[in-house]
Enzyme design. Structure first.
Site, PDB file in Angstrom:
ATOM      1  N   MET A  81     -39.462  12.939 -12.268  1.00 43.27           N
ATOM      2  CA  MET A  81     -40.284  10.760 -11.352  1.00 43.27           C
ATOM      3  C   MET A  81     -40.828  10.030 -12.525  1.00 43.27           C
ATOM      4  O   MET A  81     -41.721   9.569 -12.458  1.00 43.27           O
ATOM      5  CB  MET A  81     -41.245  11.779 -10.700  1.00 43.27           C
ATOM      6  CG  MET A  81     -41.503  12.250  -9.342  1.00 43.27           C
ATOM      7  SD  MET A  81     -39.898  11.630  -8.479  1.00 43.27           S
ATOM      8  CE  MET A  81     -41.265  10.029  -7.040  1.00 43.27           C
ATOM      9  N   ARG A  82     -40.010  10.053 -13.336  1.00 40.23           N
ATOM     10  CA  ARG A  82     -39.894   8.819 -14.739  1.00 40.23           C
ATOM     11  C   ARG A  82     -38.763   8.144 -14.672  1.00 40.23           C
ATOM     12  O   ARG A  82     -37.689   9.125 -15.171  1.00 40.23           O
ATOM     13  CB  ARG A  82     -40.533   9.814 -15.852  1.00 40.23           C
ATOM     14  CG  ARG A  82     -41.662  10.790 -15.827  1.00 40.23           C
ATOM     15  CD  ARG A  82     -41.914  11.133 -17.438  1.00 40.23           C
ATOM     16  NE  ARG A  82     -42.209  10.114 -18.020  1.00 40.23           N
ATOM     17  CZ  ARG A  82     -43.578   9.366 -18.365  1.00 40.23           C
ATOM     18  NH1 ARG A  82     -44.203   9.699 -18.184  1.00 40.23           N
ATOM     19  NH2 ARG A  82     -43.209   8.775 -19.647  1.00 40.23           N
ATOM     20  N   LEU A  83     -38.755   7.245 -14.603  1.00 36.05           N
ATOM     21  CA  LEU A  83     -37.589   6.319 -15.338  1.00 36.05           C
ATOM     22  C   LEU A  83     -37.218   6.222 -16.581  1.00 36.05           C
ATOM     23  O   LEU A  83     -38.702   6.218 -17.563  1.00 36.05           O
ATOM     24  CB  LEU A  83     -37.865   4.320 -15.051  1.00 36.05           C
ATOM     25  CG  LEU A  83     -36.836   3.862 -15.386  1.00 36.05           C
ATOM     26  CD1 LEU A  83     -35.406   4.357 -13.785  1.00 36.05           C
ATOM     27  CD2 LEU A  83     -37.187   2.527 -14.978  1.00 36.05           C
ATOM     28  N   ASN A  96     -33.599  22.156  -6.958  1.00 30.28           N
ATOM     29  CA  ASN A  96     -32.717  21.218  -7.080  1.00 30.28           C
ATOM     30  C   ASN A  96     -32.218  22.313  -8.088  1.00 30.28           C
ATOM     31  O   ASN A  96     -31.527  22.583  -8.603  1.00 30.28           O
ATOM     32  CB  ASN A  96     -32.105  20.188  -7.080  1.00 30.28           C
ATOM     33  CG  ASN A  96     -31.482  19.111  -6.252  1.00 30.28           C
ATOM     34  OD1 ASN A  96     -30.504  19.460  -5.779  1.00 30.28           O
ATOM     35  ND2 ASN A  96     -32.987  18.498  -5.606  1.00 30.28           N
ATOM     36  N   HIS A 145     -29.665  11.671  -6.020  1.00 35.82           N
ATOM     37  CA  HIS A 145     -30.633  11.023  -5.514  1.00 35.82           C
ATOM     38  C   HIS A 145     -30.586  10.972  -3.806  1.00 35.82           C
ATOM     39  O   HIS A 145     -28.798  11.166  -3.251  1.00 35.82           O
ATOM     40  CB  HIS A 145     -30.397   9.273  -6.016  1.00 35.82           C
ATOM     41  CG  HIS A 145     -31.068   7.980  -4.986  1.00 35.82           C
ATOM     42  ND1 HIS A 145     -32.414   8.579  -4.982  1.00 35.82           N
ATOM     43  CD2 HIS A 145     -30.580   7.624  -3.821  1.00 35.82           C
ATOM     44  CE1 HIS A 145     -32.816   6.812  -4.230  1.00 35.82           C
ATOM     45  NE2 HIS A 145     -32.137   6.908  -3.446  1.00 35.82           N
ATOM     46  N   ASN A 181     -28.146  12.274 -12.362  1.00 31.76           N
ATOM     47  CA  ASN A 181     -29.166  12.483 -11.962  1.00 31.76           C
ATOM     48  C   ASN A 181     -28.834  12.780 -10.362  1.00 31.76           C
ATOM     49  O   ASN A 181     -27.126  12.559  -9.724  1.00 31.76           O
ATOM     50  CB  ASN A 181     -29.901  10.912 -11.829  1.00 31.76           C
ATOM     51  CG  ASN A 181     -31.184  11.210 -10.651  1.00 31.76           C
ATOM     52  OD1 ASN A 181     -32.170  11.749 -10.799  1.00 31.76           O
ATOM     53  ND2 ASN A 181     -31.623   9.603  -9.934  1.00 31.76           N
ATOM     54  N   GLY A 184     -39.085  21.648  -7.707  1.00 32.82           N
ATOM     55  CA  GLY A 184     -37.704  22.479  -7.604  1.00 32.82           C
ATOM     56  C   GLY A 184     -36.828  23.186  -7.066  1.00 32.82           C
ATOM     57  O   GLY A 184     -36.786  24.474  -7.779  1.00 32.82           O
TER      58      GLY A 184
HETATM   59  C1  GRF Z   1     -34.191  15.447  -4.415  1.00 33.39           C
HETATM   60  O1  GRF Z   1     -34.156  15.658  -2.973  1.00 33.39           O
HETATM   61  C2  GRF Z   1     -33.806  14.819  -5.092  1.00 33.39           C
HETATM   62  O2  GRF Z   1     -32.678  14.212  -4.498  1.00 33.39           O
HETATM   63  C3  GRF Z   1     -34.387  13.579  -5.614  1.00 33.39           C
HETATM   64  O3  GRF Z   1     -35.990  13.946  -5.853  1.00 33.39           O
HETATM   65  C4  GRF Z   1     -35.497  15.762  -4.267  1.00 33.39           C
HETATM   66  C5  GRF Z   1     -36.031  16.236  -5.886  1.00 33.39           C
HETATM   67  O4  GRF Z   1     -36.837  17.520  -5.249  1.00 33.39           O
HETATM   68  N1  GRF Z   1     -34.347  12.931  -7.082  1.00 33.39           N
HETATM   69  P1  GRF Z   1     -37.129  19.216  -5.875  1.00 33.39           P
HETATM   70  O5  GRF Z   1     -37.451  18.978  -6.296  1.00 33.39           O
HETATM   71  O6  GRF Z   1     -35.626  19.209  -6.473  1.00 33.39           O
HETATM   72  O7  GRF Z   1     -37.139  19.913  -4.409  1.00 33.39           O
END
Ligand code: GRF
Length: 202
Positions: A90-92, A14, A109, A107, A12
Site C-alpha cells: 500500500m505504498r507508492l 496473492n 490491480h 503490480n 497476503g
Molecule cells: C489485491 O486485490 C490486489 O489487486 C490489490 O490489493 C489486494 C491485495 O490482496 N493490489 P492480498 O493482500 O493479496 O490478499
C-alpha cells in the site's frame, strides 16, 4: 533461477498464491524475500508458514518515502533480487526504487486499467455501474497504476454484488493471473515497447 521479492501490506492471499505456485514448480524462480511495511500484516504469517522468514521494514524511522525506499533498495540489492512483486503493497514507490529496477517491478490491480486506478478500484467500478470489471498485472512505472499492462482478465459484475463479493471473485482470478505473469517474466517472454507489452513464444 531468478530471485523474487514480494512486498505486501495486508492479507497476503496473492503472496500465498505465488508461494504455492513456486513450491509446485509453476514459477521457475525462488521467492527469497517477503517484505511488509506493516507489522501486523497477515501476509507475514503466511510467509512464515511456508518457511520464509519475512522482513518487517517499518516506515516510521524514515524521513519520508524516498528515504524508506533507499532502505528497501539496499535490502533488495543485497539479496540480488531480479524481480520485485507488489502484492497489495500500500505504498507508492518513489522514482529511486522504480529507476533502480526498470521493467523489473510488477503490480496487480483489482480493476481493468486504465479504468479505476488507485486504492478503491473495486468499489469505484461497482459504484460506476460497470457490468464487467477484472484485474490487471502491469509493470510499475513512476505513476499510479500506469505502467505497461502484462495480463488482464475480466470478471462480470453480478446484480447482487457488494464490494466484498466482487473483490473475492476478482481475487480468485488474481491468484491465477499473477503467477502466470511472473512465470512469463522468469522465462524471459515479456518484451516491452513503449506502452505495449508483448508476450513472446518460447
Ligand atoms: C489485491 O486485490 C490486489 O489487486 C490489490 O490489493 C489486494 C491485495 O490482496 N493490489 P492480498 O493482500 O493479496 O490478499
Amino acid at each position: 533461477m531468478k530471485k523474487i521479492a514480494v512486498l505486501a501490506s495486508g492479507e497476503g492471499t496473492n503472496l500465498e498464491a505465488i508461494l504455492e505456485a513456486a513450491e509446485r514448480g509453476r514459477i521457475s524462480a525462488q521467492v527469497v524475500l517477503v517484505i511488509s511495511d506493516r507489522k501486523k500484516a497477515p501476509a507475514l504469517e503466511r510467509a512464515r508458514r511456508r518457511g520464509i522468514e519475512p522482513l518487517h521494514l517499518d516506515p516510521r524511522p524514515y524521513r519520508g518515502r524516498e528515504e524508506y525506499d533507499q532502505a528497501l533498495l539496499a535490502v533488495l540489492r543485497r539479496a540480488g533480487i531480479d524481480l520485485v512483486v507488489l502484492a497489495g503493497f500500500m505504498r507508492l514507490l518513489s522514482p529511486v526504487l522504480v529507476q533502480a529496477f526498470p521493467g523489473r517491478i510488477m503490480n496487480i490491480h483489482p480493476a481493468l486499467l486504465p479504468a479505476f486506478p488507485g486504492t478503491s478500484g473495486v468499489e469505484e467500478a461497482l459504484n460506476y455501474g460497470v457490468k464487467v470489471t477484472g484485474c490487471t498485472v502491469h509493470f510499475v512505472d513512476e505513476g499510479l497504476d500506469t505502467g505497461p499492462i502484462i495480463l488482464q482478465e475480466t470478471v462480470p459484475v453480478l446484480q447482487d454484488d457488494t464490494v466484498k463479493t466482487l473483490h473475492m471473485r476478482i481475487q480468485a482470478v488474481e491468484h491465477r493471473l499473477y503467477p502466470r505473469a511472473i512465470e512469463l517474466f522468469c522465462q524471459d517472454q515479456l518484451r516491452v515497447e513503449g506502452r505495449r507489452c508483448f508476450i513472446e513464444s518460447r
